[in-house]
Design a protein around this motif. Structure first.
Motif, short mmCIF file in Angstrom:
data_model
loop_
_atom_site.label_atom_id
_atom_site.label_comp_id
_atom_site.label_asym_id
_atom_site.label_seq_id
_atom_site.Cartn_x
_atom_site.Cartn_y
_atom_site.Cartn_z
N ALA A 52 35.22 -74.96 4.66
CA ALA A 52 35.65 -74.81 3.05
C ALA A 52 35.94 -73.26 3.15
O ALA A 52 35.48 -72.67 3.63
CB ALA A 52 34.04 -74.66 2.25
N SER A 54 38.70 -69.87 1.21
CA SER A 54 38.67 -69.48 -0.64
C SER A 54 39.66 -67.92 -0.07
O SER A 54 40.58 -68.63 1.07
CB SER A 54 37.50 -69.25 -1.29
OG SER A 54 36.83 -67.41 -0.38
N SER A 55 40.15 -68.00 -1.31
CA SER A 55 41.36 -66.82 -1.00
C SER A 55 40.27 -65.81 -0.15
O SER A 55 41.58 -64.74 0.00
CB SER A 55 41.58 -65.82 -2.30
OG SER A 55 40.47 -65.05 -2.92
N SER A 56 39.12 -65.56 -0.08
CA SER A 56 38.70 -64.19 0.74
C SER A 56 37.74 -64.14 1.69
O SER A 56 37.78 -63.40 3.04
CB SER A 56 37.94 -62.96 -0.45
OG SER A 56 36.92 -63.91 -0.80
N HIS A 57 37.61 -65.98 2.20
CA HIS A 57 36.73 -65.92 3.38
C HIS A 57 37.03 -67.67 3.48
O HIS A 57 37.06 -67.88 3.62
CB HIS A 57 35.16 -66.22 2.28
CG HIS A 57 34.04 -64.46 2.40
ND1 HIS A 57 34.37 -63.75 1.04
CD2 HIS A 57 33.68 -63.78 3.29
CE1 HIS A 57 34.82 -62.91 0.23
NE2 HIS A 57 33.59 -62.69 2.23
N LEU A 93 33.66 -75.86 -1.74
CA LEU A 93 33.61 -75.02 -2.50
C LEU A 93 34.59 -75.56 -3.80
O LEU A 93 34.62 -76.08 -4.60
CB LEU A 93 34.61 -73.41 -1.91
CG LEU A 93 35.03 -72.50 -1.11
CD1 LEU A 93 35.94 -72.51 -1.02
CD2 LEU A 93 33.84 -72.14 -1.67
N ASP A 96 35.51 -71.88 -9.16
CA ASP A 96 36.54 -70.83 -8.30
C ASP A 96 36.71 -70.02 -7.35
O ASP A 96 36.61 -68.90 -7.28
CB ASP A 96 37.10 -70.02 -9.40
CG ASP A 96 37.98 -70.07 -11.09
OD1 ASP A 96 38.39 -71.29 -10.51
OD2 ASP A 96 37.76 -69.88 -11.95
N ASP A 97 35.76 -70.86 -6.11
CA ASP A 97 35.79 -70.43 -4.96
C ASP A 97 34.81 -69.20 -4.71
O ASP A 97 34.25 -68.46 -4.27
CB ASP A 97 36.57 -70.04 -4.25
CG ASP A 97 37.90 -70.79 -4.35
OD1 ASP A 97 37.69 -71.96 -4.04
OD2 ASP A 97 38.68 -70.47 -3.92
N THR A 98 33.94 -69.88 -6.41
CA THR A 98 32.29 -69.11 -6.43
C THR A 98 31.05 -69.62 -6.44
O THR A 98 29.41 -69.22 -5.80
CB THR A 98 32.44 -68.40 -7.78
OG1 THR A 98 32.21 -69.63 -9.05
CG2 THR A 98 33.49 -67.01 -7.93
N LEU A 100 29.14 -72.81 -3.56
CA LEU A 100 29.38 -73.49 -2.12
C LEU A 100 28.16 -74.54 -2.08
O LEU A 100 27.07 -74.38 -2.54
CB LEU A 100 29.22 -72.62 -0.61
CG LEU A 100 29.37 -73.35 0.26
CD1 LEU A 100 30.85 -73.57 0.92
CD2 LEU A 100 28.54 -72.32 1.52
N SER A 139 36.03 -78.83 -11.48
CA SER A 139 34.65 -78.17 -10.94
C SER A 139 33.52 -78.39 -11.74
O SER A 139 31.89 -78.22 -11.93
CB SER A 139 34.57 -76.40 -11.35
OG SER A 139 35.47 -76.57 -9.77
N GLN A 338 43.35 -77.81 6.90
CA GLN A 338 43.13 -77.95 5.50
C GLN A 338 44.62 -76.55 4.82
O GLN A 338 44.11 -75.16 5.42
CB GLN A 338 41.48 -76.95 4.57
CG GLN A 338 42.16 -76.77 3.14
CD GLN A 338 40.42 -76.56 2.89
OE1 GLN A 338 39.63 -76.41 3.49
NE2 GLN A 338 41.10 -75.37 1.85
#
Length: 561
Positions: A52, A54-57, A93, A96-98, A100, A139, A338
């Motif tokens: 998975a 996200s924009s940061s992880h 995710l 909004d990727d907050t 998991l 979501s 991905q």
């Protein structure tokens, strides 16, 4: 410049490769404009459906372990190793990727809030490990597939609720498959008409309306599919096989082109299996790629990437169903692929917040600390806002209006639109409605069940009572809505009458003022002269009335005498 990247992960290094960093398990590649490897992350052996991004992880579920590795994309290193109470088989995710989603070996799904550390677990509805997870674009819902051949549809908002009475069981169970689920894919629509596709080892692919739990179409495949992905416009889906071949399954086939009716949602056609023609299957035997383990589609839907057990990543031209090139060769089986969201658009919206550090799960946040408060007092949500928080615009000068959503306009309007209210009531009513005959629902898993039963008798009675309670709530809401509409109609009628009366009185007052002014101007005198004449005239009329009274009384006296 438009830039597109993809992330690949391998299960475990199986062969030496001098061009790859030692112990590397996750690879970040640039796809366009220049195809090249940009970064690698070490010490990871991800299982299938265990990646998975996200924009940061980057999150990877370790194969055969109860551990999830967390990598920071900004720092380029491993940030944390997060243990779980059971082995992890799939992740995804959401929100909004907050959030998991973690599929466990016991058959339950654990929901981990990355910004607070809160960990919530669903009911153990699957009998075997959760091997596939997919989240819909809103979501609001997610689907879980398992080795027990079952697919469950869950309401994510209900699971994340702090209320202890909130149900954490699936709202639908899709049980047409007979053997383990190997792949799930969800459509890209944010409406209730969105679809999902599942593939299984029983050599079938099924298209679902997961909002209602209805089976839309069944495809009979030549072999058991190992991976599946959907077209960005939901026009077709693509499946992969263990022999290295791929196949395109279009919803707009010859049967659909011959009729203007949407056959995909035609109930009379759902029970008729479709066998795709052999011409839709393609491969590249000369390349010796090996079996396909993962698939991913580019942003524009023209290029398909396939990850093989030989470690190769191949690209395919979907317009011609031809092999294009081998992008790279990794030192182990490519279990996950991905594509990332493209960057470089001229007016792309900036993210509202950024997650710098992921908060590890904390069991003490799973339930409220007291019976009165819904949110625990030690609950904190740690993010950094990248811009201004959305607040109403306040200005003393005229500024161009900002387009609001329909819901925001309805909030500031005198009343809600009837269409929005009816749609909301229909959705509430569908939550408590009975499943369709084509759907098999687990007896102990029903949405809106307010309590979990411990005996067999209670297990069968709880869904019916919950459904009746939901139906009564909807009826009560409809009655309240009708009453409010009648009050609103009467109020608007009274306001209209008062407005008309006010307008009439104002017009009369203006007319009287104009007549007084016109009379004063026509006599050529001021207001004082006009008042004096009125006084003199009044005095003369009073004097004459007194003389008439005296005369009348004298006559009466003479007659009496």
């Amino acid at each position: 410049m438009l830039t597109e990247h993809f992330v690949a992960s391998i299960a475990a290094p199986t062969k030496p490769n001098t061009g790859v960093t030692k112990d590397a398990g996750v690879f970040l590649h640039e796809f366009q404009p220049l195809a090249a490897q940009r970064h690698v992350f070490k010490k990871s052996a991800a299982a299938s459906n265990g990646l998975a991004v996200s924009s940061s992880h980057i999150f990877t579920a370790q194969d055969g372990k109860a551990v999830v590795h967390v990598y920071s994309r900004e720092k380029g290193n491993q940030e944390a190793i997060v243990p779980f109470p059971e082995r992890v088989h799939s992740i995804a995710l959401a929100c909004d990727d907050t959030v998991l989603l973690v599929g466990g070996e016991s058959g339950r799904v654990m929901v981990w809030e990355l910004c607070s550390g809160r960990l919530v677990s669903t009911s153990t509805s699957h009998l075997q490990p959760v091997t596939a997870l997919v989240v819909d674009p809103t979501s609001n819902f997610f689907l879980s597939g398992s080795s027990d051949s079952m697919i469950h549809v869950w309401n994510l908002a209900s699971i994340l609720s702090f209320s202890p009475d909130s149900p954490r069981s699936p709202i639908h169970t899709l049980s047409t498959h007979r053997v383990p689920i190997t792949g799930l894919a969800c459509g890209h629509s944010s409406t209730t008409a969105n679809i999902a596709v599942s593939v299984s080892e029983d050599k079938s692919a099924m298209v679902w309306d997961y909002h209602s739990g209805q089976l839309l179409r069944t495809y009979l495949l030549p072999e058991a599919a190992t991976a599946v992905t959907l077209d960005p416009a939901d026009r077709a889906f693509y499946v992969a096989y263990a022999d290295g071949s791929l196949q395109t399954l279009s919803f707009y086939d010859e049967m659909q082109q011959s009729t203007p009716v949407d056959i995909l949602r035609d109930g009379s056609q759902s029970h008729r299996p479709v066998q795709p023609p052999p011409t839709t299957r393609f491969n590249a035997e000369s390349q010796k790629l090996g079996g396909v383990l993962s698939l991913s589609l580019s942003w524009d839907g023209t290029t398909l990437l396939s990850g093989h057990d030989s470690g190769k990543i191949a690209s395919w031209d979907l317009a011609k169903n031809n092999f294009m090139a081998t992008l790279t060769s990794l030192p182990g089986p490519v279990t996950n692929l991905q594509f990332l969201t493209p960057t470089g658009f001229p007016n792309a919206p900036a993210p509202k917040f950024r997650i710098h550090t992921v908060t590890k799960p904390r069991q003490d946040l799973s339930m409220p600390m007291s019976g009165n408060a819904l949110v625990p007092p030690n609950y904190t949500w740690n993010v950094e806002f990248t811009g201004r928080i959305s607040v109403p615009r306040i200005s003393a000068i005229d500024e161009p209006e900002v387009r609001k959503s329909d819901f925001e306009e309805a909030l500031t309007h005198a009343s809600f639109p009837m269409s929005m209210l009816e749609e909301s009531l229909a959705e509430l009513e569908s939550w408590g409605s009975k499943p369709t005959p084509t759907t098999t629902v687990a007896p102990a898993a029903d949405f809106l069940s307010l309590s979990e039963s411990t005996t067999a008798g209670k297990a069968t009675a709880a869904p019916s009572s919950a459904s009746a309670s939901a139906s009564d709530d909807v009826k009560a809401l409809k009655k309240q809505l009708a009453t409010l509409q009648r009050i609103q109609k009467a109020t608007f009628s009274q306001l209209s009458s008062l407005r008309e009366e006010n307008t009439y009185l104002l017009n009369k007052e203006r007319e009287r003022a104009r007549q007084v002014q016109k009379r004063g101007l026509s006599n050529g005198r001021g207001d004082a002269d006009v008042d004096m004449d009125d006084a003199v005239t009044s005095s003369e009329s009073d004097a004459s009335s007194e003389e008439d009274e005296d005369t009348g009384s004298g006559d009466d006296g003479n007659r009496t005498d």
